[in-house]
Design an enzyme around this catalytic site. Structure first.
Site, PDB file in Angstrom:
ATOM      1  N   GLU A   1      31.395  41.379  33.101  1.00  0.00           N
ATOM      2  CA  GLU A   1      32.607  41.181  33.888  1.00  0.00           C
ATOM      3  C   GLU A   1      33.739  41.953  33.228  1.00  0.00           C
ATOM      4  O   GLU A   1      34.140  41.639  32.115  1.00  0.00           O
ATOM      5  CB  GLU A   1      32.914  39.694  34.023  1.00  0.00           C
ATOM      6  CG  GLU A   1      31.842  38.979  34.832  1.00  0.00           C
ATOM      7  CD  GLU A   1      32.138  37.527  35.120  1.00  0.00           C
ATOM      8  OE1 GLU A   1      33.209  37.028  34.712  1.00  0.00           O
ATOM      9  OE2 GLU A   1      31.285  36.888  35.760  1.00  0.00           O
TER      10      GLU A   1
ATOM     11  N   GLY B   1      30.987  49.637  53.037  1.00  0.00           N
ATOM     12  CA  GLY B   1      30.828  48.800  54.217  1.00  0.00           C
ATOM     13  C   GLY B   1      31.955  47.798  54.273  1.00  0.00           C
ATOM     14  O   GLY B   1      32.709  47.638  53.309  1.00  0.00           O
TER      15      GLY B   1
ATOM     16  N   HIS C   1      28.736  35.069  44.089  1.00  0.00           N
ATOM     17  CA  HIS C   1      28.072  36.295  43.628  1.00  0.00           C
ATOM     18  C   HIS C   1      27.215  36.030  42.388  1.00  0.00           C
ATOM     19  O   HIS C   1      26.125  36.594  42.254  1.00  0.00           O
ATOM     20  CB  HIS C   1      29.087  37.414  43.379  1.00  0.00           C
ATOM     21  CG  HIS C   1      29.415  38.179  44.614  1.00  0.00           C
ATOM     22  ND1 HIS C   1      28.860  39.401  44.890  1.00  0.00           N
ATOM     23  CD2 HIS C   1      30.220  37.899  45.659  1.00  0.00           C
ATOM     24  CE1 HIS C   1      29.311  39.838  46.047  1.00  0.00           C
ATOM     25  NE2 HIS C   1      30.148  38.937  46.533  1.00  0.00           N
TER      26      HIS C   1
END
Length: 181
Positions: free
Chosen positions: A61, A7, A48
């Protein structure tokens, strides 16, 4: 099961992916690939992290060589996001570089998929604006499109999120159908 969720920026794809991940009944390992450059990047990473807090996600991460992560087999890995990983591998001096980029990143995703029960890959749709870009950016956009195509061929679920609405191109037609599987 493997899910490719794409998206545009701010489309709701991350929230959709997190909803799917949470519904699968297994520990969720959130594999964050963004390298925070500058204040804007740091703000996005912080945002986030806040959105994930309290969701029982185990955050890892890792901006390069995501196939090196260790996760339990009975788990969900949410890779956020493929477009960041591709840019890191292409432009970071420690990354793959332009030669062999698509196959290298594709192999990383395949190896990651073999380590977990469910893999959810989130990626950005870019390159539809009709603009011309410099050579490096054009190569990146082309590589991302090829990665999307190749992953979509092998993944069981392919979903595009537009304005918070999921458009299923492959697999169940709604999040409720996905959750009931």
């Amino acid at each position: 099961m493997r899910y490719l969720i794409t998206g545009g920026s701010g489309s709701g794809k991350s929230a959709y992916a997190e909803e799917i991940a949470s519904s699968l009944g297994l520990p969720v390992y959130y594999l964050a690939t963004m390298q925070a450059y500058g204040e804007e990047g740091k703000k996005r990473v912080k945002r986030h992290r806040l959105l994930r807090s309290g969701r029982n996600f185990h955050t890892i991460e890792k901006s390069l060589t995501v196939s090196e992560v260790t996760v339990p087999k009975e788990s969900v890995v949410l890779l956020e996001c493929l477009s960041n990983l591709l840019a890191n591998e292409m432009f970071d001096p420690k990354g793959i570089g332009a030669d062999g980029l698509v196959n290298g990143v594709l192999r990383q995703v395949e190896l990651l998929s073999e380590k977990t029960t469910h893999l959810i890959v989130v990626s950005n749709d870019i390159g539809f604006d009709g603009n011309s870009y410099d050579e490096g950016t054009s190569l990146y956009i082309k590589a991302l499109g090829e990665l999307h195509t190749r992953l979509a061929e092998g993944f069981e679920h392919v979903v595009e999120v537009v304005c918070g609405i999921s458009l299923n191109h492959k697999g169940p037609r709604s999040v409720n159908e996905v959750m009931s599987k």
